[in-house]
Design an enzyme around this catalytic site. Structure first.
Site, mmCIF file in Angstrom:
data_model
loop_
_atom_site.group_PDB
_atom_site.id
_atom_site.type_symbol
_atom_site.label_atom_id
_atom_site.label_comp_id
_atom_site.label_asym_id
_atom_site.label_seq_id
_atom_site.Cartn_x
_atom_site.Cartn_y
_atom_site.Cartn_z
ATOM 1 N N ASP A 41 1.038 -1.449 -0.011
ATOM 2 C CA ASP A 41 -0.045 -0.103 -0.107
ATOM 3 C C ASP A 41 0.890 1.343 -0.048
ATOM 4 O O ASP A 41 0.522 2.139 0.976
ATOM 5 C CB ASP A 41 -0.874 0.173 1.404
ATOM 6 C CG ASP A 41 -1.758 -1.409 1.467
ATOM 7 O OD1 ASP A 41 -1.991 -1.943 0.733
ATOM 8 O OD2 ASP A 41 -1.654 -1.658 2.762
ATOM 9 N N GLU B 138 -11.153 -0.716 -3.459
ATOM 10 C CA GLU B 138 -10.701 -0.211 -2.172
ATOM 11 C C GLU B 138 -9.210 0.620 -2.783
ATOM 12 O O GLU B 138 -9.022 0.506 -4.134
ATOM 13 C CB GLU B 138 -10.088 -1.060 -1.304
ATOM 14 C CG GLU B 138 -9.084 -2.097 -1.890
ATOM 15 C CD GLU B 138 -8.610 -3.477 -0.832
ATOM 16 O OE1 GLU B 138 -9.365 -3.407 0.108
ATOM 17 O OE2 GLU B 138 -7.632 -3.970 -1.103
#
Length: 323
Positions: A24, A200
């Protein structure tokens, strides 16, 4: 780092992996000339920052732990996907966290720092971002457009089957929503619903009169892939009809290069500001033992973006490890 002739431009090829075992990944190039990097650490127990004057300098830049999880209660388990933003003269970090009694009951939280250098000064907890529902939520990102600050995030709608959809709202301040939240995408295509029904990890890139919003879908194994929404810069961003969704992934696994599950990206620019750079994570192998979330080898990577003649980004394919 080297230059190779791309289609219509000279494309920079970066050292990859850029930062190992950082999923991420988020990179911000600030006005002070530094690139600031953060991402999920394998232990999911803290937030770290590093900075360097070049993208590739992030590889060897020392990491500073700027915040530790709580021992219990909220913000005490599974610290996921921190992002660093600079808004109205202060630094902010958005992240998601569970709690000790429910490690996967994630909610979104905000830290604030008014120091010149965010590796220094004090990070103050501004609390939870309150949304329409008290439900699983994560991956908050923020961007400014036409004088308005927006938040985009992933959340579970209790009334909709699946895991997370993407929502947008205007912000009153960096930790408070002002407008009602609007859903702009939910998992619906075959490639978005493998393992989990997930949208997401949103990131925003503004170019050529349009706003490109990338996101990631499906489980975090080799099926993880990136999609994209596109809106006109003159449209009402709170109108779901303003966002056009790509039917196919714009960035996906590339077995020929041993790159699997690319996604949860951010955008930055080259040192001279002439190239848009995508920062993302991917694994170099397909088979995973156990839960993919606890396989630590999602490495942060960098890739220059090419632009098509119609003004849309061409992300190409994940590139093979070269370091």
């Amino acid at each position: 780092m080297e230059n190779r002739q791309g289609i219509g431009n000279l494309q920079t090829v970066y050292r990859n992996p850029l930062v190992e075992q950082r999923a991420d990944p988020w990179v911000l190039k600030h006005t002070d000339g530094y690139y600031y990097f953060t991402g999920s650490v394998p232990e999911y127990d803290r937030i770290e920052l590093r900075r360097a004057t070049t993208i590739e300098g992030l590889t060897s830049a020392p990491a500073t732990d700027i915040w530790q999880k709580h021992e219990n209660g909220v913000m005490s388990r599974n610290i996921w996907a921190p992002e660093i933003h600079y808004i109205a003269g202060k630094w902010y970090i958005y992240f998601a966290a569970g709690r000790d009694d429910e490690p996967f009951a994630h909610r979104m939280y905000v830290l604030e720092n008014d120091a010149v250098n965010p590796l220094e000064g004090q990070w103050v907890e501004k609390g939870e971002i309150k949304t329409a529902w008290d439900s699983f939520s994560l991956d908050a990102t923020s961007f400014e457009h036409n004088g308005e600050q927006y938040l985009v995030w992933a959340q579970k709608d209790p009334q909709i089957e699946g895991n997370t959809n993407l929502y947008i709202a205007e912000m009153d301040n960096p930790w408070t929503l002002r407008s009602e939240q609007v859903r702009i995408t939910k998992p619906e295509y075959d490639w978005e619903v493998i393992g989990f029904l997930v949208n997401e990890g949103a990131a925003v890139l503004k170019r050529n009169g349009r706003i490109f919003l990338t996101y990631s879908a499906s489980a975090t194994d080799h099926n993880y892939a990136m999609g994209m929404l596109t809106a006109s810069e003159t449209s009402d961003l709170l109108d779901p009809a303003s966002w056009i969704k790509s039917e196919k992934p714009v960035f996906a696994s590339n077995p020929d290069a041993s790159q699997y599950g690319p996604g949860h990206n951010s955008f930055t620019v080259s040192k001279d500001g002439t190239q848009d750079i995508m920062i993302y994570h991917a694994r170099s192998y397909k088979e995973i033992a156990g839960d993919p979330l606890f396989d630590p080898n999602r490495h942060a990577r960098a890739k220059a973006i090419e632009w098509r003649s119609d003004g849309t980004p061409d992300f190409g394919k994940p590139q093979a490890d070269n370091a």
